[in-house]
Design an enzyme around this catalytic site. Structure first.
Site, PDB file in Angstrom:
ATOM      1  CD  GLU A 253      -2.983  -1.160   2.242  1.00  0.00           C
ATOM      2  OE1 GLU A 253      -4.147  -1.488   2.002  1.00  0.00           O
ATOM      3  OE2 GLU A 253      -2.592  -0.839   3.394  1.00  0.00           O
ATOM      4  CB  VAL A 254       4.093   2.252  -1.379  1.00  0.00           C
ATOM      5  CG1 VAL A 254       4.854   3.547  -1.645  1.00  0.00           C
ATOM      6  CG2 VAL A 254       4.750   1.442  -0.264  1.00  0.00           C
TER       7      VAL A 254
END
Length: 675
Positions: free
Chosen positions: A319-320
């Site tokens: 989840e970057v």
């Protein structure tokens, strides 16, 4: 006692049908073993278990086995009430082990065992203490109460796991989980033959391990809630003594908000930074273009790797969103100068350097499936959470992988839904044999946005036992009805290891009732389940500092009462002459009416007011159901008024973040009676 209170027990018995046997043959009661062994033959006779029961050892002597045997005797005492002596008794179980345990459990341990139980004694044979540990758990599950007292059923069992990686992730960041919570869940894991604790230790909401190299990580990033290094070592030893290896996760480069509170210069963007109090994906991310960042990460990994002697180290990587990277001219220039076209390329560059840091310390990098990239070192383990296709893609590209998609316990799915997911299913099923061998197994995930130390056990257990069976047992173990029968037995046994998934329910109901009687309240809450997936909190903004003490927190993930009622409805609609099913349905509906009436005075309690419509729905549905049963019996055609039909619809919608799970089954009765 309210009339019909025992119907739930009757339901469980009614749906637990023994397998058919040839005419003239004696029926053999089904076993209660979970996970199902690779091969089990139930035999006549049994081994009496009394206060003189003792354990003996042959072959390699290992202190681990002696400690495990002592824990087994304590469990037997808790389950039977027998005051078993510790010396001078009659040897009932002989444990033969070929070699002692390795210093640290590895992913290649031989965990097989053979267990033979007869009327004169039992023998457990295993090549390693890890197999012996699993065999002792099976022996405990063979103990049943009979007319002459307790005895272990006669059986010959040859067993080994299907997958070498059978894990549970516990998130200690969104909500802090003290050491005793971790330890009792390790005991539960051992009871169902799991062997990996994935310990999620850093997140936007907290950095949970003492760092002596970078002390501001825990001093400013944990609200004072963190594990000392001695506590970490103690838990790692505790796990190893139960055949469980601990895989730490320090999430990077995203989900690092708690790092930045103490060390803001690590970030690609500007602060100020603070500990996360809400859920979701945060923009702050550490800077993969800053050489000082790599020095920081290298020293931190060196410190943390020393606390965890196992081979695997999880770096997260999920989840970057890349917003800070795209907004930074320096990061964009760095990416362009090195021919990187995307942020995924930049993250792969970061991951490759981190992998080298881990490799220098003898560690294998594990990361969530976002890390899969053509530049990723092949010795990386890809952890799939977004779908089974990601697992298959990783395996086909030469990476080992583990599956968590389908095993998110915080989705509040029923055990049957998790049980239907197989690490070798869907996309993986069509992989060539060499690629299939790279699938190591799976992990259930207990993310802690919506759990506290008080409620976490109820969100993990007993459903975790069904998932553990998927990881251990042969792929052919797919009988859902039999799984639920055994799950009820194992759930009760897990009380003896100290889990609170059952006992905590009573305490929470007492609090909700605010000193009032709880029988009727329990009868109502028994019919509901929390909303599924991540649909909780849609109507209000929750934070990590809010109490989780409402009906939705007390309600169990799966309503046994509703599931049993649904099976009765199945029977009646399949055969309207089934008087047993008809009578049980009427008894249940009548009981719910009484609960709805009796609970009304308690609904003014502060924590119950939001659920008042739920009680009204139970009362209305009970009446609709009774009318439907009568109509089916007398062959009338039932017609609800428009207002009643609207009530039926509202009863199926969430109230106070819970679902009334009997509503669909009552509707089936009403629909059948209306035809």
């Amino acid at each position: 006692m309210v009339a019909g209170r025992g119907v739930a027990v009757w339901i469980a018995a009614a749906v637990s049908l023994c397998a058919s046997v040839p005419a003239g043959a004696q029926a053999v009661a089904p076993h209660n073993l979970m996970p199902v062994p690779a091969r089990v033959v139930l035999e006549g006779g049994s081994l009496p278990i009394d206060a003189s029961f003792a354990v003996a050892f042959e072959g390699a002597r290992d202190p681990m086995l002696a400690r495990a045997a002592e824990r087994m005797l304590v469990r037997i005492t808790k389950l039977t009430g027998l005051p078993i002596v510790r010396s001078g008794g009659t040897v009932g179980l002989t444990i033969r082990c070929t070699r002692p345990a390795s210093q640290v459990p590895s992913a290649t341990e031989d965990e097989s065992y053979t267990l033979k139980v007869g009327s004169s004694g039992a023998t457990l044979t295993a090549p390693t203490p890890y197999g012996a540990l699993h065999g002792m758990e099976t022996f405990i599950q063979l103990i049943e109460q009979g007319p002459n007292g307790y005895a272990a059923r006669g059986a010959t069992i040859q067993d080994q796991p299907r997958f070498p990686w059978r894990g549970l992730l516990i998130d200690a960041c969104r909500h802090w989980m003290p050491p005793d919570v971790i330890k009792r869940n390790l005991d539960g894991m051992a009871a169902v033959k799991m062997n990996v604790l994935h310990w999620h230790l850093s997140e936007d909401q907290g950095f949970r391990v003492e760092s002596r190299v970078y002390p501001l990580l825990h001093e400013k990033g944990s609200d004072g809630l963190y594990y000392t290094q001695e506590q970490v070592k103690d838990i790692v030893r505790y796990a190893a003594d139960r055949g469980i290896r601990v895989v730490p996760e320090f999430d990077m480069p995203g989900h690092t908000g708690s790092w930045l509170v103490g060390y803001p210069w690590l970030s690609s963007g500007k602060g100020p930074f603070e500990i996360g109090r809400t859920w979701g994906v945060y923009d702050p991310v550490i800077d993969p273009t800053n050489e000082k960042v790599y020095t920081f990460v290298d020293r931190l990994i060196g410190e943390m790797a020393a606390l965890f002697p196992g081979a695997y180290f999880h770096i997260g990587g999920d989840e970057v969103n890349g917003k800070q990277w795209d907004a930074s001219p320096a990061v964009v220039a760095y990416r362009t100068q090195r021919g990187m076209k995307t942020n995924e390329d930049l993250q792969a560059h970061f991951n490759t350097r981190v992998s080298a840091m881990l490799a220098r310390r003898g560690k294998i990098m594990v990361g969530w499936d976002e890390i899969l990239h053509k530049d990723l070192p092949k010795n990386t383990v890809v952890h799939s959470w977004r779908g089974q296709k990601a697992l298959a893609d990783a395996a086909s590209q030469g990476y080992q992988g583990i599956l968590s998609n389908g095993y998110y316990l915080d989705y509040i799915w029923p055990a049957s839904q998790h049980y239907a997911v197989d690490p070798m299913g869907k996309d993986a099923a069509s992989l060539p044999a060499d690629a299939q061998k790279r699938i190591l197994g799976g992990e259930a995930c207990m993310w802690s946005e919506w759990v506290t130390p008080e409620t976490i056990d109820s969100r993990i257990w007993p459903r975790m036992a069904a998932i553990a069976e998927r990881f251990w047992s042969p792929a052919t173990a797919t009988d859902v009805t039999d799984m639920y029968r055994r799950l009820g037995f194992v759930s009760r046994q897990l009380d003896a290891v100290g889990l609170t998934h059952r006992s905590g329910y009573t305490a929470m109901l007492d609090r909700l009732a605010n000193g009032g009687p709880t029988e009727a309240l329990r009868g109502i809450v028994d019919l509901v389940e929390p909303v599924k997936n991540y649909n909780r909190g849609r109507r209000a903004k929750f934070t990590s500092q809010m109490a989780l003490n409402r009906i939705v927190d007390a309600a169990r993930p799966e309503s046994d009462e509703a599931r049993g009622f649904g099976l009765l409805v199945d029977r009646l609609l399949a055969n309207r002459a089934d008087r047993d099913a008809r009578d049980a349905i009427v008894a249940a509906l009548t009981r719910w009416q009484v609960f709805a009436r009796d609970v009304q005075p308690s609904m003014s309690a502060p924590l119950l007011r939001e659920a008042a419509p739920l009680v009204q729905h139970v009362a209305a549905l009970s009446g609709f159901g009774l009318r439907a049963v009568e109509a089916l019996e007398k062959k009338w055609k039932l017609a609800l008024t428009a207002e009643e039909a609207e009530t039926m619809t509202r009863a199926s919608a969430p109230v106070a973040d819970v679902l009334l799970m009997v509503a669909p089954h009552v509707k089936r009765l009403v629909d059948a009676a209306g035809k």
